[in-house]
Design a protein around this motif. Structure first.
Motif, mmCIF file in Angstrom:
data_model
loop_
_atom_site.group_PDB
_atom_site.id
_atom_site.type_symbol
_atom_site.label_atom_id
_atom_site.label_comp_id
_atom_site.label_asym_id
_atom_site.label_seq_id
_atom_site.Cartn_x
_atom_site.Cartn_y
_atom_site.Cartn_z
ATOM 1 N N GLU A 64 0.822 -1.207 0.000
ATOM 2 C CA GLU A 64 0.000 0.000 0.000
ATOM 3 C C GLU A 64 0.860 1.262 0.000
ATOM 4 O O GLU A 64 0.523 2.261 -0.645
ATOM 5 N N THR A 65 1.974 1.224 0.713
ATOM 6 C CA THR A 65 2.871 2.382 0.753
ATOM 7 C C THR A 65 3.441 2.682 -0.621
ATOM 8 O O THR A 65 3.494 3.844 -1.052
ATOM 9 N N LEU A 66 3.880 1.646 -1.333
ATOM 10 C CA LEU A 66 4.410 1.847 -2.685
ATOM 11 C C LEU A 66 3.342 2.421 -3.604
ATOM 12 O O LEU A 66 3.597 3.355 -4.379
ATOM 13 N N ARG A 67 2.132 1.874 -3.527
ATOM 14 C CA ARG A 67 1.040 2.351 -4.385
ATOM 15 C C ARG A 67 0.711 3.811 -4.112
ATOM 16 O O ARG A 67 0.623 4.639 -5.021
ATOM 17 N N ARG A 68 0.533 4.138 -2.819
ATOM 18 C CA ARG A 68 0.146 5.501 -2.457
ATOM 19 C C ARG A 68 1.280 6.495 -2.726
ATOM 20 O O ARG A 68 1.042 7.623 -3.151
ATOM 21 N N THR A 69 2.514 6.071 -2.466
ATOM 22 C CA THR A 69 3.640 6.983 -2.655
ATOM 23 C C THR A 69 3.792 7.343 -4.124
ATOM 24 O O THR A 69 4.019 8.513 -4.471
ATOM 25 N N ARG A 70 3.644 6.373 -5.006
ATOM 26 C CA ARG A 70 3.752 6.665 -6.442
ATOM 27 C C ARG A 70 2.597 7.542 -6.907
ATOM 28 O O ARG A 70 2.743 8.334 -7.835
ATOM 29 N N GLN A 71 1.459 7.412 -6.256
ATOM 30 C CA GLN A 71 0.290 8.202 -6.628
ATOM 31 C C GLN A 71 0.372 9.631 -6.079
ATOM 32 O O GLN A 71 0.046 10.597 -6.780
#
Length: 204
Positions: A78-85
């Protein structure tokens, strides 16, 4: 060529500094709450089905390590997804900055577990409290990238860990609830703080 290398190095240094000084929004509240649910399910399952855990410390810690790995995988994804977004071009630098904050505590916890299990197995009852203290220290260290209120959760983990050690010292046995309840309360509170400060999991 040297000027180009220096310019590229300066750009990397600037991006790293910006990432360190920018509020990290990669944590999602729903995912953090899910880690609290995992802790509750693990504690309840051990209390209901495993009986006397004092005679099976390997199983006790094995289940908690498995729960921690599942929770870490959820938070990491989730951190990777949100950070890229949310952080776009700074995503990689932001993730590395967050890892730098939490890695020392996580590494210290793993090393403590290995050393105590190998050289002082009679002291394994100390580990739940020590792990909670380390989580608290990790949250204190994250104050520069996470909301200030997170320090309150860090204080909770620190006090809970010390209290767990004091309680366990009377019997020197392992309890699923002294391991689980501090994490349930801590993670749910952390999820609430993140949700209130802009970490809801809805797409933005």
């Amino acid at each position: 060529m040297q000027d180009l290398d220096k310019a590229l190095a300066d750009i990397v240094a600037i991006r790293t500094q910006i990432a360190r000084d920018t509020a990290f929004r990669g944590l999602g509240s729903a995912t953090l709450a899910a880690t609290g649910v995992i802790a509750l399910a693990t504690a309840a399952g051990q209390a209901l089905w495993l009986g006397d855990l004092a005679t099976r410390p390997g199983l006790f810690f094995g289940l908690w390590i498995a729960a921690a790995l599942v929770a870490s995988a959820l938070v990491g994804f989730e951190t990777l997804r949100r950070t890229r977004q949310l952080h776009s071009g700074l995503a990689d630098a932001m993730v590395l900055s967050a890892i730098e904050v939490f890695l020392p505590s996580a590494g210290a916890g793993a090393c403590l577990g290995l050393v105590i299990a190998r050289f002082a197995p009679d002291s394994l009852w100390l580990l739940p409290g020590l792990w909670q203290v380390l989580v608290g220290l990790g949250l204190f260290a994250s104050a520069r990238i996470l909301p200030r209120a997170v320090q309150g959760v860090g204080a909770w983990y620190l006090l809970a860990g010390l209290m767990v050690i004091a309680i366990a010292a009377e019997t020197r046995t392992l309890s699923p609830w002294t391991m689980g309840l501090p994490f349930v309360i801590g993670q749910m509170t952390l999820a609430l703080i993140v949700q209130r400060t802009g970490g809801a999991d809805a797409d933005r």
